[in-house]
Structure formats: structure tokens, C-alpha cells
Design an enzyme around this catalytic site. Structure first.
Site, PDB file in Angstrom:
ATOM      1  N   GLU A 117       0.917  -1.318   0.024  1.00  0.00           N
ATOM      2  CA  GLU A 117       0.000   0.079  -0.068  1.00  0.00           C
ATOM      3  C   GLU A 117       0.881   1.256  -0.035  1.00  0.00           C
ATOM      4  OE1 GLU A 117       1.633  -0.373   3.220  1.00  0.00           O
ATOM      5  OE2 GLU A 117       0.268  -1.764   3.277  1.00  0.00           O
ATOM      6  N   HIS A 159       5.452   0.815  11.769  1.00  0.00           N
ATOM      7  CA  HIS A 159       5.637  -0.270  11.202  1.00  0.00           C
ATOM      8  C   HIS A 159       6.856  -0.473  10.543  1.00  0.00           C
ATOM      9  CE1 HIS A 159       1.325  -1.245  11.302  1.00  0.00           C
ATOM     10  NE2 HIS A 159       1.139   0.072  10.778  1.00  0.00           N
ATOM     11  N   ASP A 195      -1.662   3.345  18.720  1.00  0.00           N
ATOM     12  CA  ASP A 195      -2.175   3.472  17.454  1.00  0.00           C
ATOM     13  C   ASP A 195      -3.072   2.061  17.187  1.00  0.00           C
ATOM     14  OD1 ASP A 195      -1.168   4.505  14.326  1.00  0.00           O
ATOM     15  OD2 ASP A 195      -2.029   2.238  14.389  1.00  0.00           O
ATOM     16  N   ASP A 284      -6.150   6.302  15.258  1.00  0.00           N
ATOM     17  CA  ASP A 284      -7.114   5.537  14.084  1.00  0.00           C
ATOM     18  C   ASP A 284      -7.962   4.554  14.914  1.00  0.00           C
ATOM     19  OD1 ASP A 284      -4.638   4.159  14.704  1.00  0.00           O
ATOM     20  OD2 ASP A 284      -3.983   3.865  12.552  1.00  0.00           O
ATOM     21  N   TYR A 323      -7.026   8.482  10.209  1.00  0.00           N
ATOM     22  CA  TYR A 323      -7.233   8.846   9.071  1.00  0.00           C
ATOM     23  C   TYR A 323      -8.869   9.228   8.744  1.00  0.00           C
ATOM     24  CZ  TYR A 323      -3.198   6.022   8.940  1.00  0.00           C
ATOM     25  OH  TYR A 323      -2.127   5.601   9.122  1.00  0.00           O
TER      26      TYR A 323
HETATM   27  C1  6XA Z   1      -3.027  -0.572   4.768  1.00  0.00           C
HETATM   28  C2  6XA Z   1      -3.103  -0.179   6.165  1.00  0.00           C
HETATM   29  C3  6XA Z   1      -2.215   0.586   6.662  1.00  0.00           C
HETATM   30  C4  6XA Z   1      -2.093   0.909   7.946  1.00  0.00           C
HETATM   31  C5  6XA Z   1      -1.110   2.081   8.369  1.00  0.00           C
HETATM   32  C6  6XA Z   1      -1.273   2.407   9.785  1.00  0.00           C
HETATM   33  N1  6XA Z   1      -4.265  -1.320   4.193  1.00  0.00           N
HETATM   34  N2  6XA Z   1      -0.408   2.119  11.020  1.00  0.00           N
HETATM   35  O1  6XA Z   1      -2.276   3.259  10.264  1.00  0.00           O
HETATM   36  O2  6XA Z   1      -0.554   2.606  12.087  1.00  0.00           O
HETATM   37 ZN    ZN Z   2      -2.432   2.785  12.389  1.00  0.00          ZN
END
Ligand code: 6XA
Ligand code: ZN
Length: 342
Positions: A117, A159, A195, A284, A323
Site C-alpha cells: 500500500e 511499522h 495506534d 485511528d 485517517y
Molecule cells: C494498509 C493499512 C496500513 C495501516 C497503517 C497504519 N491497508 N498504521 O495506520 O498504524
Molecule cells: Zn495505524
């Protein structure tokens, strides 16, 4: 509380994210910062400063040299190969395959990517450096005696492993900051990751270490990205056994459930007795987040900010995900106000 923020985040603005088989506008987009900045200013949490120039040493303490070089040169190699789109690799080293870095840039990106992604673009390197710089400057403020600081980082970091990017992350800002505390003389540092997603990168970087405690509250991996790490039985290895704590939670979890996990997490952090705390702050977990499945209300962010403050530790707060764009400013600043006792 000082907020460290760099406008250079704008240099990273991929046009496409592979989601549901489509190339959509990435959820992780520059406007996220506008919502947070607007709310910070509206509530007078506006002591905002730019970071000092990025230092590569702290990045090298948590990332592989070859990986850093890859991020730096990926775009020029990609365009030199004649590719016209953004960098999204097509092949990955999977079960029973070789872990050797290919020369071909599509192969090299597949080697270093943990997911598809996250596109790399012309300005990704500079933005990732600026994000790391924000974390570095904020870390130094706390190390020099500020009770807390907020690194408003974009792109996020949790990540990113020593040699992997993905989940919108390139440099692991929180892990780097924790390592900076250690390198400056701290005996123990705790990282609390609130998170929605499991911070696989932080876990991986410190998995065999006892001097950094990683505690994460997240959507359970059976159901949630990054899918392949974050189970409760991942507790660390070797000397690090017992210093990795995961709280995976099911779809629909409300604050009732989440807050109990946080309470348990805070007690464990207290017992560990760290010299400093790094909070990976993703908002999120909000009920309306478009890519997550917890059910926190905006006021819950204030409640848990106050709980974290009761640890009474020098605290560096590092921005990660979130988001539901209109709400991310409110939720982020609610957490900060709760933390500051307001
Ligand atoms: C991709 C999802 C990525 C998540 C990224 C995020 N389909 N990490 O918010 O904390
Ligand atoms: Zn996240």
C-alpha cells in the site's frame, strides 16, 4: 508543550495506494497535518517549532545501512529503469525463497517492502528524513528536561523495521527516539503504542532487548493489518523475554475494553520503572476511522491522555496513524490536553 513539525512532510504525497484491488488516493495524506495543526492552534497548543537538520546516526542505530541506502536511491533507480509510475513492487521473498537483495529496483523494493500500500515517490526520502528530524528534536527537548514534547511526524514510523518499509512508514521514529534515550544514558525506556495497528517494526527492533519495553494495544492480527505480527504470545526472546507485551483486541472493541487494556499496560510500564516513555500516538482507534475497527469516542482520547500522564514520566509523544481526517485534529489534541491535565 512544544510541538515539533516540519513542512517537508509535503514532499511525500503518493497519488496511489493499492486498496481493495484499486489504486485509491492514499488514506495517509498531507492534509492530515492541516487538521491537526488547525486544532492545535485553535486550542492554543501552538508552541510549534521546526526540527533541527536530521542526524543520520540515530537513524543508523535502528535501521540497516543497505535499507537506508535503498530509500535514498530508490526513486532515481526507479526512474532510470524507465518506470513511470510510483514505486510499488511486484514480487516478494516469501516462504522457501532466497533472502538476497536483487540488483533490479523492482526486486529490491520487493525485498525491502513489507506490504504494497505504501508507494515511494520523488520526495519520499526527504519527507522521511524530515519526519525523523522532528522526532529527534522533540526527543532532545525531553532529554534536556522538558516534561513532555510532541513530535508531529509524517510519514509515520511504527511499522518500519530495521530493513522494511510499509504501512505508510519508512523510518521508525519512535524506536529511534527510544534508542536515543538509551544512547544518552537511560537504563530503561518504555514505548506505549496506542495506534490501532500493531507496531511490528518497533516490536521487531527491540524483540531481544530488556532495556526497551514495548507495549502495544491493537486490532488483533487475525483481523487487522499488519496481519503477521502482534499476537499476545509474542513476549520477546532471549534477554528480551517478558519485555514485549501485546494487547490484541477484536473488531468493535469500545473504550470499555480498550481502557482496561490501557490500565493493564500502564501498570506494567510503572512496574518496569523506565527513565522515559515514548508514546506512539495513532488516533485511528476512533469509531469513524475508515480503515480500523475500534469504537473510541473523541472524549476517550482525553481520558486516556490523562491516564498516561499519571505515569509521571518524561514523555515523548510521536504521531503515527489516524485517517478520519476531520476528526483527527480533535482526537489528537484531546489526547494532548488530557495528558496536560486540561
Ligand atoms: C494498509 C493499512 C496500513 C495501516 C497503517 C497504519 N491497508 N498504521 O495506520 O498504524
Ligand atoms: Zn495505524
Amino acid at each position: 508543550m512544544k510541538v515539533v513539525f516540519s513542512e517537508d512532510h509535503r514532499k511525500h504525497f503518493p497519488q496511489g495506494e493499492l486498496s481493495g484491488g484499486e489504486l485509491v488516493t492514499p488514506f495517509e495524506r498531507p492534509s492530515r497535518m492541516e487538521y491537526i495543526l488547525r486544532e492545535l492552534k485553535a486550542r492554543k497548543l501552538d508552541d510549534i517549532m521546526p526540527p533541527a537538520k536530521v542526524a543520520m546516526k540515530p537513524i543508523e542505530r535502528v535501521h540497516d545501512k543497505g535499507y537506508i541506502r535503498f530509500l535514498k536511491t530508490a526513486w532515481s533507480e526507479w526512474t532510470a529503469a524507465g518506470f513511470r509510475g510510483e514505486i510499488i513492487p511486484t514480487g516478494f521473498p516469501m516462504r522457501r525463497m532466497q533472502l538476497r537483495v536483487p540488483r533490479n529496483i523492482d526486486g529490491k523494493a520487493g525485498y525491502y517492502a513489507l506490504a504494497t500500500e505504501t508507494a515511494i515517490t520523488a520526495g519520499t526520502w526527504e519527507a522521511a528524513c524530515a519526519s525523523a528530524a522532528a522526532a529527534q528534536t522533540a526527543q532532545r527537548l525531553v532529554a534536556n528536561g522538558a516534561p513532555s514534547a510532541f513530535a508531529l511526524c509524517r510519514p509515520p514510523g511504527h511499522h518500519a523495521a530495521s530493513d522494511m518499509y510499509g504501512g505508510y512508514c519508512f523510518f521508525n521514529n519512535a524506536a529511534m527516539a527510544a534508542q536515543m534515550f538509551i544512547d544518552q544514558g537511560a537504563s530503561r525506556v518504555a514505548i506505549l503504542d496506542v495506534d490501532f495497528h500493531h507496531g511490528n517494526g518497533i516490536q521487531d527492533i527491540f524483540y531481544d532487548r530488556e532495556d526497551v519495553l514495548y507495549v502495544s494495544l491493537h486490532g488483533r492480527p487475525e483481523d487487522a493489518y499488519p496481519y503477521f505480527l502482534g499476537y499476545a504470545d509474542e513476549t520477546g526472546k532471549g534477554k528480551g523475554k517478558g519485555f514485549n507485551i501485546n494487547y490484541p483486541m477484536p473488531p468493535g472493541s469500545p473504550y470499555d475494553v480498550w481502557g482496561k487494556a490501557l490500565e493493564s499496560a500502564c501498570r506494567k510500564i510503572k512496574r518496569y520503572g523506565p527513565d522515559a516513555l515514548v508514546v506512539s500516538l495513532g488516533v485511528d482507534t476512533f469509531k469513524e476511522d475508515p480503515i480500523s475497527f475500534f469504537k473510541l469516542e473523541s472524549e476517550d482520547f482525553r481520558t486516556y491522555g490523562a491516564r498516561i500522564a499519571r505515569l509521571k514520566l518524561p514523555t515523548l509523544i510521536v504521531m503515527e496513524g489516524g485517517y478520519a481526517v476531520e476528526a483527527i485534529g480533535v482526537n489528537t489534541v484531546n489526547m494532548l490536553e488530557g495528558f496536560l491535565g486540561g
